[in-house]
Design a protein around this motif. Sequence first.
Motif, PDB file in Angstrom:
ATOM      1  N   LEU A   1       5.174  15.308  48.119  1.00 21.11           N
ATOM      2  CA  LEU A   1       4.135  15.328  47.089  1.00 21.11           C
ATOM      3  C   LEU A   1       2.904  14.504  47.460  1.00 21.11           C
ATOM      4  CD1 LEU A   1       3.631  16.480  44.272  1.00 21.11           C
ATOM      5  CD2 LEU A   1       4.617  14.401  43.307  1.00 21.11           C
ATOM      6  N   ASP A   2       2.969  13.709  48.490  1.00 25.58           N
ATOM      7  CA  ASP A   2       1.877  12.785  48.839  1.00 25.58           C
ATOM      8  C   ASP A   2       1.571  11.842  47.673  1.00 25.58           C
ATOM      9  OD1 ASP A   2       1.553  14.043  51.361  1.00 25.58           O
ATOM     10  OD2 ASP A   2       0.349  15.602  50.428  1.00 25.58           O
ATOM     11  N   ALA A   3       2.565  11.631  46.836  1.00 20.81           N
ATOM     12  CA  ALA A   3       2.370  10.743  45.684  1.00 20.81           C
ATOM     13  C   ALA A   3       3.715  10.193  45.233  1.00 20.81           C
ATOM     14  CB  ALA A   3       1.721  11.493  44.531  1.00 20.81           C
ATOM     15  N   THR A   4       3.643   9.103  44.502  1.00 19.04           N
ATOM     16  CA  THR A   4       4.828   8.538  43.866  1.00 19.04           C
ATOM     17  C   THR A   4       4.715   8.775  42.360  1.00 19.04           C
ATOM     18  OG1 THR A   4       4.950   6.828  45.556  1.00 19.04           O
ATOM     19  CG2 THR A   4       6.138   6.409  43.493  1.00 19.04           C
ATOM     20  N   ILE A   5       5.694   9.471  41.797  1.00 23.10           N
ATOM     21  CA  ILE A   5       5.699   9.689  40.348  1.00 23.10           C
ATOM     22  C   ILE A   5       6.286   8.439  39.694  1.00 23.10           C
ATOM     23  CG2 ILE A   5       6.503  11.113  38.436  1.00 23.10           C
ATOM     24  CD1 ILE A   5       6.746  13.462  40.340  1.00 23.10           C
ATOM     25  N   LEU A   6       5.413   7.654  39.056  1.00 27.49           N
ATOM     26  CA  LEU A   6       5.872   6.412  38.433  1.00 27.49           C
ATOM     27  C   LEU A   6       6.628   6.686  37.144  1.00 27.49           C
ATOM     28  CD1 LEU A   6       2.515   4.465  38.856  1.00 27.49           C
ATOM     29  CD2 LEU A   6       4.512   4.372  40.368  1.00 27.49           C
ATOM     30  N   ALA A   7       6.162   7.713  36.417  1.00 35.29           N
ATOM     31  CA  ALA A   7       6.793   8.031  35.140  1.00 35.29           C
ATOM     32  C   ALA A   7       6.314   9.378  34.654  1.00 35.29           C
ATOM     33  CB  ALA A   7       6.441   6.966  34.095  1.00 35.29           C
ATOM     34  N   VAL A   8       7.058   9.933  33.691  1.00 30.99           N
ATOM     35  CA  VAL A   8       6.647  11.152  32.999  1.00 30.99           C
ATOM     36  C   VAL A   8       6.504  10.808  31.524  1.00 30.99           C
ATOM     37  CG1 VAL A   8       7.296  13.515  32.360  1.00 30.99           C
ATOM     38  CG2 VAL A   8       7.804  12.653  34.668  1.00 30.99           C
ATOM     39  N   VAL A   9       5.392  11.235  30.933  1.00 35.89           N
ATOM     40  CA  VAL A   9       5.141  10.977  29.520  1.00 35.89           C
ATOM     41  C   VAL A   9       5.025  12.321  28.802  1.00 35.89           C
ATOM     42  CG1 VAL A   9       3.522   9.973  27.865  1.00 35.89           C
ATOM     43  CG2 VAL A   9       3.919   8.849  30.071  1.00 35.89           C
ATOM     44  N   SER A  10       5.656  12.430  27.632  1.00 39.59           N
ATOM     45  CA  SER A  10       5.589  13.702  26.915  1.00 39.59           C
ATOM     46  C   SER A  10       5.535  13.471  25.406  1.00 39.59           C
ATOM     47  CB  SER A  10       6.800  14.572  27.247  1.00 39.59           C
ATOM     48  OG  SER A  10       6.727  15.800  26.542  1.00 39.59           O
ATOM     49  N   ASN A  11       4.878  14.381  24.713  1.00 40.04           N
ATOM     50  CA  ASN A  11       4.882  14.320  23.256  1.00 40.04           C
ATOM     51  C   ASN A  11       6.090  15.045  22.653  1.00 40.04           C
ATOM     52  OD1 ASN A  11       3.543  16.611  24.249  1.00 40.04           O
ATOM     53  ND2 ASN A  11       2.604  17.025  22.257  1.00 40.04           N
ATOM     54  N   TYR A  12       6.973  15.567  23.504  1.00 38.44           N
ATOM     55  CA  TYR A  12       8.263  16.109  23.067  1.00 38.44           C
ATOM     56  C   TYR A  12       9.344  15.515  23.968  1.00 38.44           C
ATOM     57  CZ  TYR A  12       5.943  19.476  20.052  1.00 38.44           C
ATOM     58  OH  TYR A  12       5.214  20.040  19.066  1.00 38.44           O
ATOM     59  N   ASN A  13      10.580  15.615  23.536  1.00 32.45           N
ATOM     60  CA  ASN A  13      11.634  15.069  24.391  1.00 32.45           C
ATOM     61  C   ASN A  13      12.447  16.154  25.095  1.00 32.45           C
ATOM     62  OD1 ASN A  13      13.102  16.050  22.327  1.00 32.45           O
ATOM     63  ND2 ASN A  13      13.918  14.079  21.611  1.00 32.45           N
ATOM     64  N   LEU A  14      11.938  17.375  25.067  1.00 34.65           N
ATOM     65  CA  LEU A  14      12.657  18.497  25.674  1.00 34.65           C
ATOM     66  C   LEU A  14      12.922  18.322  27.158  1.00 34.65           C
ATOM     67  CD1 LEU A  14      11.660  20.115  23.026  1.00 34.65           C
ATOM     68  CD2 LEU A  14      11.709  22.089  24.565  1.00 34.65           C
ATOM     69  N   LEU A  15      11.990  17.735  27.864  1.00 32.27           N
ATOM     70  CA  LEU A  15      12.113  17.691  29.323  1.00 32.27           C
ATOM     71  C   LEU A  15      12.771  16.409  29.827  1.00 32.27           C
ATOM     72  CD1 LEU A  15       8.685  19.357  30.142  1.00 32.27           C
ATOM     73  CD2 LEU A  15      10.944  20.414  30.220  1.00 32.27           C
ATOM     74  N   GLN A  16      13.210  15.599  28.887  1.00 27.74           N
ATOM     75  CA  GLN A  16      13.880  14.355  29.275  1.00 27.74           C
ATOM     76  C   GLN A  16      15.092  14.613  30.183  1.00 27.74           C
ATOM     77  OE1 GLN A  16      14.352  11.562  26.093  1.00 27.74           O
ATOM     78  NE2 GLN A  16      14.689   9.957  27.597  1.00 27.74           N
TER      79      GLN A  16
END
Lengths: 287, 287, 287, 287
Positions: free
Chosen positions: D117-132
């Motif tokens: 990805l050429d990146a580090t995913i520090l976190a995922v933020v969502s307004n729903y919890n479906l993808l948790q």
Amino acid sequence: MTVSDKHVLLMDGPDSKGLIYHVTGVLFRHGLNIIHNDEYVSPSGQFFMRTEFESGNATFDSEALLHELRTTLPEGANQEAITFRLNPKRKKNIVVLVTKEHHCLGELLIRYAFDELDATILAVVSNYNLLQPLVGKFGIPFHYVSHEGKTREEHEQAILRTLAIYEPEYLVLAKYMRVLTPGFVNQFPNRIINIHHSFLPAFIGANPYRQAYERGVKIIGATAHFVNNDLDEGPIIAQDVKEVNHRQTAADMATEGKDVEKIVLSQALKLVFNDRVFISGNRAIVL
Amino acid sequence: MTVSDKHVLLMDGPDSKGLIYHVTGVLFRHGLNIIHNDEYVSPSGQFFMRTEFESGNATFDSEALLHELRTTLPEGANQEAITFRLNPKRKKNIVVLVTKEHHCLGELLIRYAFDELDATILAVVSNYNLLQPLVGKFGIPFHYVSHEGKTREEHEQAILRTLAIYEPEYLVLAKYMRVLTPGFVNQFPNRIINIHHSFLPAFIGANPYRQAYERGVKIIGATAHFVNNDLDEGPIIAQDVKEVNHRQTAADMATEGKDVEKIVLSQALKLVFNDRVFISGNRAIVL
Amino acid sequence: MTVSDKHVLLMDGPDSKGLIYHVTGVLFRHGLNIIHNDEYVSPSGQFFMRTEFESGNATFDSEALLHELRTTLPEGANQEAITFRLNPKRKKNIVVLVTKEHHCLGELLIRYAFDELDATILAVVSNYNLLQPLVGKFGIPFHYVSHEGKTREEHEQAILRTLAIYEPEYLVLAKYMRVLTPGFVNQFPNRIINIHHSFLPAFIGANPYRQAYERGVKIIGATAHFVNNDLDEGPIIAQDVKEVNHRQTAADMATEGKDVEKIVLSQALKLVFNDRVFISGNRAIVL
Amino acid sequence: MTVSDKHVLLMDGPDSKGLIYHVTGVLFRHGLNIIHNDEYVSPSGQFFMRTEFESGNATFDSEALLHELRTTLPEGANQEAITFRLNPKRKKNIVVLVTKEHHCLGELLIRYAFDELDATILAVVSNYNLLQPLVGKFGIPFHYVSHEGKTREEHEQAILRTLAIYEPEYLVLAKYMRVLTPGFVNQFPNRIINIHHSFLPAFIGANPYRQAYERGVKIIGATAHFVNNDLDEGPIIAQDVKEVNHRQTAADMATEGKDVEKIVLSQALKLVFNDRVFISGNRAIVL
């Protein structure tokens, strides 16, 4: 009694059970051989079918065939709302309108010269005389109908007088750069095909390549569509695109785009002239 | 008596007059509603038809329906040579074979996790254990069947023993980088789907991106196909391509190509798992 | 002393430190303004650079400029192995060879008629006289050099005598359907451009659309390439593709493919005629 | 003193004579080896250059190098208006925002898991919890920040508090379906990348596939762009398209479009994370 061997039957109307069965049955009983059959039912329940058949040794009366198709529909079919059309496969008669650009016209002329257009170009009409020499090479009448010193209506009346000579089935706007009035368009319902130099609905109106450059898009395109009374808003027949990048100026995009425009227009005309396009509201159904 | 509401009827055989009429008539009389019907006649006169229908409130006996379709064919039809198959619309059971690359497998796992694959992944089998952690995240059995120290036949026997546990309907080679023997392939006729990392028939065999780089092509591609006994030679289901340029090394092309490979494989699987693919000699007919 | 305002400097040779700095420095000191500079270093360490510049009010001696570029290379540069070429931007002189098909030739003629080809078509040569009327419309000499009753060498000698009249810089094979002997090709090294009607290296040789149909590919294409002594094997300049499906016969593919062929050929010619193509082994580097 | 071996130098400002010569000269004198140099001058005279170099055995002081680049510009250069940036090649730190759809997020997670990805995913933020659950599989923090019962500003403040934990360099909106306020966007100038599910500028706003269906387009697409204060209006980084036909419903288009969206987003991120994108007004220059 028709003598042509290949025919296209077009049917559209509200869907109900047994419509394919009905049509294939009538053709079967008349000894007509289906070469290709394609049908589509829209999400709103409209049924469209295109049936290409050959008569071979069988003879048939088109009117009688249509009558039978209409009057023996299966139970539940909405006879009033169903339309049948029966066309022999043959070239369409067209007039081409142009302004100054040659690329679409040149494409059509070369195809026409080698019998690849599925149409007869009766004449070319232009509001400039720049393309007269090109048209002259191919022995096709060229009518220079200048808009100078005329109101839009006067100019369109002059064009209509020229068209009246030829009675074309379709008008092809091969980069005709003037907006047509509803009064003009209404005389050729679903019979005017335009090529627009953008991927509609992006960049409606003037200077789409300039707009594309300024928006910084990575892909440009062209759209062939029927003309109705809203500018660049009629049913889309065909579209294609091409990758561009930031190095290309609006002028570069215009140059590259011409290759897309002329091929898309030719592809759309092929579909229309082979009776493969249904119009459903603002959508074109291609079977 | 089936309880599923949607069904796919597949018919193929020599073309003759009235076949569409026959099928649509039988379904009509059983009160079955055709949702979509598509048919194709090859230049050599082979007829293929896919009819998707729903039973709604009607009940029907699949065997009886097939029997009626077969035994009431119109005059002139070659009953012996015509095949009918009737499938309820349902997910297929598959096993995925991989080697070391994750991109196609990852694509399938994500789709599977969100119920977008039209299939159930029963297990993943690999000759390496590199992808075990990825598969583990999705709670699917992973079988590491190393080829080390085994003959090709011994290795395939080991795989077959694993497959025997699951009895999959299809095997998906999602970058499984070993050639399968005819003995193996013959056990899954037209049931093995492979993704090859080139635009076949260009660059058959090993290292297609290296070959593409050396040949200096301007476009690379990927091909999903059924596996038969000739390497990279089975019927092609789907292909797609991507522009490249001289700046891209073979490694760059391999990286870019992965995006094409995984999408092409997914698209091909969708077609196969929805019973939309007929095999005709070395060609795939997609209806 | 040149009077043309725009020039293209082409440099290639083994890479070493400071080459860009060297060239931009020499041009800078001569008051020449770089419009566009593009460079590429191959994985094997070959350096290619194309520098487009304008002289504006500055005057310069091409030979002196080249001499300075060659003799003041930075330390470590392999002077013997580095090539510089300096071309004023101008149209190239070409002869077009055709057989029976008109689509590529028609495309070139229309572009030429409207000054969009970056080349002057000196003449058209064909082994048939079918396309004479088309060429005649555009006032270009047409030479009918039949191959009937001649050996391959005799026929090529006859063509060479015709070409000797025109001394073209490039030969464009716009669907010239005869294989050229090495003896002929060697007289025009890297100066013959061919359009092949497949996505090379797939379907080398005769009847590629027939081959494509039989293989059941889902995408067809066209390839413009330099001609060397192996059939359909020279460096590829440009390629493009088009989706097809099982419904299209080999003849349909051939018809659809023509649109791809003519556009790909035109695009390739534009690149070559603007001095944007380097040849490196069997690869074309497009800067 | 940097220890990283590869670096990217980005320069932009008004064009003037000798800028390439200047930069290549400074690097040459410092013993730094240019791997790739690419430059672009816009029609309005803005100069952009990206120079990728490796230090090898040479050591250099970034600040001193930048100082020399800035203070020894050739005569005529507008020093005030020219910007230099020097980045070591390294992964960017990002936070991904999502709503309910998994396809773009899944793509990023798989790439991240395999270091592509050429990146580090520090976190995922969502307004729903479906993808948790999906995010959980990959061991990345998931923050569920519901918008329920909050004003837009309150919701954004809650997100900002979460982002403050991670201090990401870029925010990736991987189908985050809420419009961001200018107050939010202004905190991440040119650092928010969004994927829009249409070929912008066609079908701005909600339900683009519904709009595409109703307009009857023949091609759909996706657009990755920087977010600025006008909805769907920031500089376009990457776009791609896919052919559709009248048979496809808006839902079908949405399904097919997902494959385009996720690949376009990934390609755009690769460009941004490799420091290949300049922003110039509303256009993205990709070098």
